[in-house]
Design an enzyme around this catalytic site. Structure first.
Site, mmCIF file in Angstrom:
data_model
loop_
_atom_site.group_PDB
_atom_site.id
_atom_site.type_symbol
_atom_site.label_atom_id
_atom_site.label_comp_id
_atom_site.label_asym_id
_atom_site.label_seq_id
_atom_site.Cartn_x
_atom_site.Cartn_y
_atom_site.Cartn_z
ATOM 1 N N GLU A 175 -13.702 6.172 5.591
ATOM 2 C CA GLU A 175 -14.749 5.160 5.452
ATOM 3 C C GLU A 175 -14.749 4.270 6.699
ATOM 4 O O GLU A 175 -15.329 3.194 6.696
ATOM 5 C CB GLU A 175 -14.555 4.339 4.186
ATOM 6 C CG GLU A 175 -13.211 3.662 4.059
ATOM 7 C CD GLU A 175 -13.113 2.802 2.824
ATOM 8 O OE1 GLU A 175 -13.905 1.857 2.725
ATOM 9 O OE2 GLU A 175 -12.264 3.075 1.972
ATOM 10 N N CYS A 234 -12.213 4.734 -0.689
ATOM 11 C CA CYS A 234 -10.862 5.334 -0.673
ATOM 12 C C CYS A 234 -10.785 6.639 -1.453
ATOM 13 O O CYS A 234 -9.776 7.344 -1.392
ATOM 14 C CB CYS A 234 -9.840 4.356 -1.240
ATOM 15 S SG CYS A 234 -9.823 2.785 -0.396
ATOM 16 N N THR A 277 -4.088 -7.436 3.361
ATOM 17 C CA THR A 277 -4.118 -6.062 2.817
ATOM 18 C C THR A 277 -4.743 -5.092 3.822
ATOM 19 O O THR A 277 -5.179 -4.005 3.453
ATOM 20 C CB THR A 277 -4.866 -5.988 1.465
ATOM 21 O OG1 THR A 277 -6.254 -6.291 1.673
ATOM 22 C CG2 THR A 277 -4.300 -6.952 0.452
ATOM 23 N N SER A 300 -12.946 -6.479 -7.638
ATOM 24 C CA SER A 300 -12.433 -5.154 -7.239
ATOM 25 C C SER A 300 -11.220 -4.757 -8.076
ATOM 26 O O SER A 300 -11.042 -3.587 -8.415
ATOM 27 C CB SER A 300 -12.106 -5.120 -5.736
ATOM 28 O OG SER A 300 -10.912 -5.818 -5.439
ATOM 29 N N HIS A 347 -3.719 4.848 -6.279
ATOM 30 C CA HIS A 347 -4.215 4.320 -5.010
ATOM 31 C C HIS A 347 -3.575 2.938 -4.802
ATOM 32 O O HIS A 347 -3.533 2.124 -5.717
ATOM 33 C CB HIS A 347 -5.748 4.203 -5.072
ATOM 34 C CG HIS A 347 -6.314 3.400 -3.942
ATOM 35 N ND1 HIS A 347 -6.034 3.684 -2.622
ATOM 36 C CD2 HIS A 347 -7.120 2.301 -3.928
ATOM 37 C CE1 HIS A 347 -6.650 2.803 -1.854
ATOM 38 N NE2 HIS A 347 -7.313 1.959 -2.619
ATOM 39 N N LYS A 385 -0.054 -3.226 -11.427
ATOM 40 C CA LYS A 385 -1.114 -3.655 -12.356
ATOM 41 C C LYS A 385 -1.706 -2.426 -13.066
ATOM 42 O O LYS A 385 -2.007 -2.462 -14.252
ATOM 43 C CB LYS A 385 -2.231 -4.384 -11.593
ATOM 44 C CG LYS A 385 -1.873 -5.767 -11.063
ATOM 45 C CD LYS A 385 -3.102 -6.316 -10.324
ATOM 46 C CE LYS A 385 -2.828 -7.592 -9.559
ATOM 47 N NZ LYS A 385 -2.587 -8.757 -10.414
ATOM 48 N N ASN A 398 -3.054 -1.067 3.642
ATOM 49 C CA ASN A 398 -4.038 -0.164 3.056
ATOM 50 C C ASN A 398 -4.463 0.870 4.098
ATOM 51 O O ASN A 398 -4.782 0.525 5.238
ATOM 52 C CB ASN A 398 -5.267 -0.957 2.561
ATOM 53 C CG ASN A 398 -6.091 -0.157 1.549
ATOM 54 O OD1 ASN A 398 -5.880 1.035 1.376
ATOM 55 N ND2 ASN A 398 -7.030 -0.835 0.894
ATOM 56 N N SER A 446 -13.685 2.130 -4.090
ATOM 57 C CA SER A 446 -14.602 1.061 -4.493
ATOM 58 C C SER A 446 -16.036 1.542 -4.482
ATOM 59 O O SER A 446 -16.412 2.457 -3.752
ATOM 60 C CB SER A 446 -14.461 -0.126 -3.542
ATOM 61 O OG SER A 446 -13.320 -0.855 -3.869
HETATM 62 P P1 HMG Z 1 -5.758 -13.882 -3.311
HETATM 63 O O1 HMG Z 1 -6.788 -14.339 -4.248
HETATM 64 O O2 HMG Z 1 -5.576 -14.682 -2.057
HETATM 65 O O3 HMG Z 1 -4.330 -13.790 -3.995
HETATM 66 O O4 HMG Z 1 -6.028 -12.404 -2.863
HETATM 67 P P2 HMG Z 1 -3.870 -14.307 -5.442
HETATM 68 O O5 HMG Z 1 -3.985 -15.759 -5.502
HETATM 69 O O6 HMG Z 1 -4.505 -13.451 -6.507
HETATM 70 O O7 HMG Z 1 -2.316 -13.922 -5.315
HETATM 71 C C1 HMG Z 1 -1.916 -12.604 -5.204
HETATM 72 C C2 HMG Z 1 -0.641 -12.432 -6.037
HETATM 73 O O8 HMG Z 1 0.404 -13.173 -5.410
HETATM 74 C C3 HMG Z 1 -0.756 -12.993 -7.448
HETATM 75 O O9 HMG Z 1 -0.047 -12.116 -8.297
HETATM 76 C C4 HMG Z 1 -0.009 -14.324 -7.362
HETATM 77 O O10 HMG Z 1 0.538 -14.775 -8.595
HETATM 78 C C5 HMG Z 1 1.082 -13.972 -6.384
HETATM 79 P P3 HMG Z 1 -0.793 -11.398 -9.546
HETATM 80 O O11 HMG Z 1 -1.322 -12.493 -10.400
HETATM 81 O O12 HMG Z 1 -1.918 -10.587 -8.919
HETATM 82 O O13 HMG Z 1 0.243 -10.564 -10.183
HETATM 83 N N1 HMG Z 1 1.687 -15.101 -5.669
HETATM 84 C C6 HMG Z 1 3.009 -15.169 -5.387
HETATM 85 N N2 HMG Z 1 4.042 -14.336 -5.669
HETATM 86 C C7 HMG Z 1 5.286 -14.688 -5.225
HETATM 87 N N3 HMG Z 1 5.525 -15.834 -4.508
HETATM 88 C C8 HMG Z 1 4.524 -16.679 -4.202
HETATM 89 C C9 HMG Z 1 3.188 -16.374 -4.649
HETATM 90 N N4 HMG Z 1 1.987 -16.979 -4.528
HETATM 91 C C10 HMG Z 1 1.065 -16.183 -5.154
HETATM 92 N N5 HMG Z 1 4.767 -17.781 -3.499
HETATM 93 C C11 HMG Z 1 -6.674 -10.127 -3.369
HETATM 94 C C12 HMG Z 1 -5.630 -11.221 -3.559
HETATM 95 C C13 HMG Z 1 -6.092 -8.800 -3.818
HETATM 96 C C14 HMG Z 1 -7.906 -10.457 -4.207
HETATM 97 C C15 HMG Z 1 -7.062 -10.061 -1.865
HETATM 98 O O14 HMG Z 1 -5.958 -9.715 -1.101
HETATM 99 C C16 HMG Z 1 -8.192 -9.082 -1.567
HETATM 100 O O15 HMG Z 1 -9.361 -9.398 -1.700
HETATM 101 N N6 HMG Z 1 -7.842 -7.836 -1.125
HETATM 102 C C17 HMG Z 1 -8.811 -6.813 -0.796
HETATM 103 C C18 HMG Z 1 -9.392 -6.119 -2.012
HETATM 104 C C19 HMG Z 1 -8.390 -5.253 -2.732
HETATM 105 O O16 HMG Z 1 -7.402 -4.814 -2.186
HETATM 106 N N7 HMG Z 1 -8.670 -4.946 -4.012
HETATM 107 C C20 HMG Z 1 -7.833 -4.057 -4.800
HETATM 108 C C21 HMG Z 1 -8.634 -3.203 -5.800
HETATM 109 S S1 HMG Z 1 -10.050 -2.429 -5.029
HETATM 110 C C22 HMG Z 1 -9.395 -1.053 -4.163
HETATM 111 O O17 HMG Z 1 -8.263 -0.709 -4.359
HETATM 112 C C23 HMG Z 1 -10.300 -0.356 -3.189
HETATM 113 C C24 HMG Z 1 -10.016 -0.645 -1.727
HETATM 114 O O18 HMG Z 1 -8.857 0.048 -1.296
HETATM 115 C C25 HMG Z 1 -11.242 -0.241 -0.875
HETATM 116 C C26 HMG Z 1 -11.752 1.178 -0.990
HETATM 117 O O19 HMG Z 1 -11.824 1.793 -2.023
HETATM 118 O O20 HMG Z 1 -12.211 1.654 0.055
HETATM 119 C C27 HMG Z 1 -9.778 -2.115 -1.455
#
Ligand code: HMG
Length: 395
Positions: free
Chosen positions: A80, A112, A153, A202, A234, A243, A285, A317
């Site tokens: 992609e 992906c 990521t 996502s 993935h 998760k 990733n 996605s």
């Molecule tokens: P965010 O909102 O900044 O993070 O971004 P958060 O506030 O949700 O925190 C992440 C985790 O860290 C949480 O854990 C917190 O509790 C923890 P969870 O509740 O998820 O279990 N945390 C801590 N842990 C330990 N010590 C600390 C601490 N502080 C917080 N001090 C988000 C997170 C994933 C949303 C962001 O990184 C993002 O947008 N990433 C890109 C999208 C993505 O990866 N999505 C995944 C599913 S979609 C997919 O897999 C397809 C993809 O690969 C694309 C494709 O298909 O081509 C992305």
């Protein structure tokens, strides 16, 4: 029925690496958020003379050296991070790899999930003619905007796989579970070099797709959860696999463990969550390559898989996903040199945060003529753009 599946696989990544502890500290974020919260310790970054073609061909080179090219009549390039809207990235890879010209080449895209779409196409080609072998290259450069939630990521990686009859690594089973829903969770518009993402959506879309694909697998004669020994997901970041496993535990009622971090108590049946996360924790990733990098990590770090059934959940996605299974073949440990990927990850050159940010903001994906500086020590490099056409060379 002849067994068909993954005969061999190899992984390549970028020249540079960024520590996620350094990245967190540069933003006054507790490093635990990235390292434990997302389950990521590092991310690979490409040098200016690397892209999906150079990285993908570099992954395929050792694979072809081990297995030769006889019978390869198809090269499917899943990505992609396409470098052209028309020409398939695999055409340049074919030339770099010295493959014969009687090979059909095409590029496959669906976020992906593209690597798995390529795998399914390859299984069909080989089942029609078991003397043929199909080369798949799944390669991506995951880029989000600086200072966005997606930034930690990011990553880059390529997996090359050879699909054959009587495979040496994994025989893919016929039943599969599929789920497709039109959702705007993540995409990359044509005029953007970084992805647009609704992070929380996502995660929900991924988990709902897992539930649906699992149900579809059951409806189509797939194995019961208790008959699956290891499960790969993935891994956009490795915590996402945890998760996913929690969701699958809820849906199936099986006691599959959700422990992920090294040293966590394994709170149920160990399905390889930690073992399959070792490479992606350090790569970041790699989109289409991610779930196959998880497979490489599992095969390289677990001696006891012969005869085991592996479940593989591939998510892209947008969103398209598939849950399928395969049986690990006897002698799988003899196919690859298990230390090579760890060594390649160790060899990457660390970037300071200032250097990484400058590189991120530099020219990317334009058709303006340029000559790239020679940086990479990989077998192939992106030499620049001449009269709007991308140029590649062997080092
Ligand atoms: P965010 O909102 O900044 O993070 O971004 P958060 O506030 O949700 O925190 C992440 C985790 O860290 C949480 O854990 C917190 O509790 C923890 P969870 O509740 O998820 O279990 N945390 C801590 N842990 C330990 N010590 C600390 C601490 N502080 C917080 N001090 C988000 C997170 C994933 C949303 C962001 O990184 C993002 O947008 N990433 C890109 C999208 C993505 O990866 N999505 C995944 C599913 S979609 C997919 O897999 C397809 C993809 O690969 C694309 C494709 O298909 O081509 C992305």
């Amino acid at each position: 029925m002849t067994a068909i599946g993954i005969h061999d696989l190899e992984l390549a990544t970028g020249h540079y690496v960024v520590s996620l502890t350094d990245l967190a500290e540069s933003k006054d974020i507790a490093p635990g958020k990235f390292v434990l919260g997302l389950g990521q310790s590092e991310m690979s970054v490409l040098a200016p003379d690397e892209d999906i073609v150079s990285m993908g061909a570099s992954a395929a080179k050792p694979l072809l050296e081990r297995n030769g090219t006889d019978g390869i009549r198809t090269l499917l390039f899943a990505t992609e991070s396409g470098v052209d809207q028309s020409k398939a990235a695999g055409v340049a890879a074919l030339e770099l790899l010295g493959l014969p010209h009687n090979v059909r080449v095409a590029e496959i895209k669906q976020a992906c999930y593209g690597g798995t779409a390529a795998l399914q196409a390859a299984l069909g080609i080989v089942s029609r003619n078991p003397t043929e072998r199909v080369l798949i290259i799944a390669a991506d450069n995951a880029r989000y905007q600086l200072d966005s939630p997606g930034e930690p990521t990011q990553g880059a990686g390529a997996v090359a796989m050879l699909i054959t009859a009587d495979p040496a690594l994994l025989a893919v089973e016929p039943a599969d579970g599929i789920s497709t829903t039109d959702v705007d969770d993540f995409w990359r518009p044509n005029d953007s070099t970084t992805a647009v993402v609704n992070g929380k959506l996502s995660i929900d879309a991924y988990l709902d797709a897992l539930t649906d694909a699992w149900g579809d697998l059951q409806d189509h004669g797939g194995p019961a959860i208790g008959d699956i020994d290891r499960i790969l997901y993935h891994q956009p970041y490795t915590k996402m696999a945890k998760k996913a496993q929690q969701r699958l535990r809820q849906v199936t009622g099986d006691d599959i463990s959700t422990a992920l971090n090294p040293g966590d108590e394994v709170d149920g049946r160990d399905t390889g969550l930690e073992t399959s996360a070792r490479y992606n924790r350090r790569l970041g990733n790699s989109y289409t390559a991610s779930v196959y990098s998880a497979l490489a990590s599992l095969l390289d770090h677990d001696d006891s898989l012969a005869g085991d059934r592996i479940g593989i959940f591939s998510y892209g996605s947008g969103c398209v996903s598939e849950f399928f299974t395969g049986i690990v073949q006897d002698g799988y440990r003899d196919v690859r040199d298990a230390g090579t990927i760890d060594a390649a990850l160790d060899r990457r050159v660390p970037l300071s945060i200032d250097e990484y940010r400058a590189l991120h903001q530099g020219p990317h994906g334009t058709s303006a003529d340029e000559v790239t500086p020679q940086v990479t020590d990989a077998p192939f490099r992106f030499a620049g753009v001449h009269e709007q056409a991308r140029q590649y060379e062997a080092r």
